[in-house]
Design a protein around this motif. Structure first.
Motif, PDB file in Angstrom:
ATOM      1  N   PRO A  40      -3.462  17.049   5.258  1.00  0.00           N
ATOM      2  CA  PRO A  40      -2.941  18.302   4.709  1.00  0.00           C
ATOM      3  C   PRO A  40      -1.540  18.674   5.190  1.00  0.00           C
ATOM      4  N   GLU A  41      -1.211  18.304   6.407  1.00  0.00           N
ATOM      5  CA  GLU A  41       0.108  18.662   6.949  1.00  0.00           C
ATOM      6  C   GLU A  41       1.251  17.914   6.282  1.00  0.00           C
ATOM      7  N   HIS A  42       0.948  16.858   5.538  1.00  0.00           N
ATOM      8  CA  HIS A  42       1.978  16.075   4.843  1.00  0.00           C
ATOM      9  C   HIS A  42       1.843  16.134   3.325  1.00  0.00           C
ATOM     10  N   ALA A  43       0.830  16.799   2.830  1.00  0.00           N
ATOM     11  CA  ALA A  43       0.549  16.817   1.392  1.00  0.00           C
ATOM     12  C   ALA A  43       1.718  17.403   0.598  1.00  0.00           C
ATOM     13  N   GLY A  44       1.940  16.827  -0.568  1.00  0.00           N
ATOM     14  CA  GLY A  44       2.947  17.350  -1.479  1.00  0.00           C
ATOM     15  C   GLY A  44       4.314  16.708  -1.375  1.00  0.00           C
ATOM     16  N   HIS A  45       4.466  15.684  -0.548  1.00  0.00           N
ATOM     17  CA  HIS A  45       5.789  15.092  -0.338  1.00  0.00           C
ATOM     18  C   HIS A  45       5.930  13.677  -0.888  1.00  0.00           C
ATOM     19  N   ALA A  46       4.901  13.116  -1.503  1.00  0.00           N
ATOM     20  CA  ALA A  46       4.974  11.747  -2.027  1.00  0.00           C
ATOM     21  C   ALA A  46       5.733  11.724  -3.350  1.00  0.00           C
ATOM     22  N   PHE A 102       0.867  -1.173   0.000  1.00  0.00           N
ATOM     23  CA  PHE A 102       0.000   0.000   0.000  1.00  0.00           C
ATOM     24  C   PHE A 102       0.909   1.229   0.000  1.00  0.00           C
ATOM     25  N   ALA A 103       0.899   2.004  -1.084  1.00  0.00           N
ATOM     26  CA  ALA A 103       1.698   3.216  -1.188  1.00  0.00           C
ATOM     27  C   ALA A 103       0.786   4.412  -0.973  1.00  0.00           C
ATOM     28  N   GLY A 104       1.032   5.168   0.072  1.00  0.00           N
ATOM     29  CA  GLY A 104       0.168   6.279   0.445  1.00  0.00           C
ATOM     30  C   GLY A 104       0.596   7.609  -0.129  1.00  0.00           C
ATOM     31  N   ILE A 105      -0.416   8.422  -0.425  1.00  0.00           N
ATOM     32  CA  ILE A 105      -0.203   9.758  -0.967  1.00  0.00           C
ATOM     33  C   ILE A 105      -1.033  10.739  -0.142  1.00  0.00           C
ATOM     34  N   PRO A 106      -0.382  11.578   0.675  1.00  0.00           N
ATOM     35  CA  PRO A 106      -1.134  12.553   1.458  1.00  0.00           C
ATOM     36  C   PRO A 106      -1.605  13.715   0.596  1.00  0.00           C
ATOM     37  N   VAL A 107      -2.857  14.109   0.800  1.00  0.00           N
ATOM     38  CA  VAL A 107      -3.445  15.205   0.026  1.00  0.00           C
ATOM     39  C   VAL A 107      -4.123  16.200   0.960  1.00  0.00           C
ATOM     40  N   SER A 108      -4.280  17.423   0.478  1.00  0.00           N
ATOM     41  CA  SER A 108      -4.941  18.436   1.304  1.00  0.00           C
ATOM     42  C   SER A 108      -6.435  18.521   1.016  1.00  0.00           C
ATOM     43  N   ASP A 119      -1.392  18.910  -5.178  1.00  0.00           N
ATOM     44  CA  ASP A 119      -0.601  19.212  -3.981  1.00  0.00           C
ATOM     45  C   ASP A 119       0.896  19.213  -4.238  1.00  0.00           C
ATOM     46  N   GLY A 120       1.316  18.768  -5.421  1.00  0.00           N
ATOM     47  CA  GLY A 120       2.742  18.682  -5.720  1.00  0.00           C
ATOM     48  C   GLY A 120       3.319  17.278  -5.558  1.00  0.00           C
ATOM     49  N   ASN A 121       2.494  16.281  -5.219  1.00  0.00           N
ATOM     50  CA  ASN A 121       2.963  14.901  -5.168  1.00  0.00           C
ATOM     51  C   ASN A 121       3.325  14.462  -6.579  1.00  0.00           C
ATOM     52  N   GLU A 122       4.431  13.736  -6.715  1.00  0.00           N
ATOM     53  CA  GLU A 122       4.871  13.255  -8.022  1.00  0.00           C
ATOM     54  C   GLU A 122       4.538  11.782  -8.179  1.00  0.00           C
ATOM     55  N   ILE A 123       3.854  11.458  -9.274  1.00  0.00           N
ATOM     56  CA  ILE A 123       3.525  10.090  -9.608  1.00  0.00           C
ATOM     57  C   ILE A 123       4.140   9.811 -10.972  1.00  0.00           C
TER      58      ILE A 123
END
Length: 113
Positions: free
Chosen positions: A54-60, A6-12, A102-106
Motif C-alpha cells: 500500500p505504501e507504494h501503490a499508484g506509482h507503476a 517480472f514487472a511489478g505493480i504495487p497495490v493497496s 490505485d492509479g497505476n497506469e497500464i
C-alpha cells in the motif's frame, strides 16, 4: 543467456486489484507465489505481477506492445473496462492506457493501422 522479466505493480487492496487485473488481462493469474502476490505470464518469460504494497501503490507505469491492439481493447471492453486514454503518435503507433483502482497506469501499444 535466458532472461525473464517480472514487472511489478504495487497495490493497496489485493482482492480488488486481483479482480481488476483478471478483467484487464482476460485470465486468472498464472500462479500465486503467496497470499499477497499474483503473477500473469503475458508471453514466454515475460510476467506482470501485482503485490500488496500500500505504501507504494499508484506509482507503476507499464506499457506492453501487442500484435492486435484493437482486439485487446475490444476484449477488455467486453469485460467492462474502458481505457482512460488513447494516443496516436506521429509515426502512427497507438497507445491505449488503463488506470487501476490505485492509479497505476497500464498501457497497451500497437502498430499503426
Amino acid at each position: 543467456m535466458a532472461v525473464d522479466l517480472f514487472a511489478g505493480i504495487p497495490v493497496s487492496d489485493y482482492g480488488a486489484a486481483l479482480t481488476w487485473y483478471e478483467r484487464l488481462l482476460g485470465t486468472p493469474p498464472a500462479f500465486l507465489p503467496n497470499d499477497t502476490e499474483a503473477v500473469w505470464e503475458l508471453a514466454e518469460h515475460r510476467f506482470v505481477y501485482i503485490e500488496r504494497l500500500p505504501e507504494h501503490a499508484g506509482h507503476a507505469r507499464h506499457t506492453v506492445f501487442v500484435d492486435d491492439l484493437d482486439s485487446r481493447v475490444a476484449a477488455a471492453a467486453e469485460r467492462g473496462l474502458e481505457p482512460a486514454g488513447r494516443e496516436t503518435y506521429e509515426n502512427g503507433v497507438r497507445k491505449i492506457t488503463y488506470v487501476d483502482p490505485d492509479g497505476n497506469e497500464i498501457g497497451f501499444g500497437g502498430s499503426p493501422r
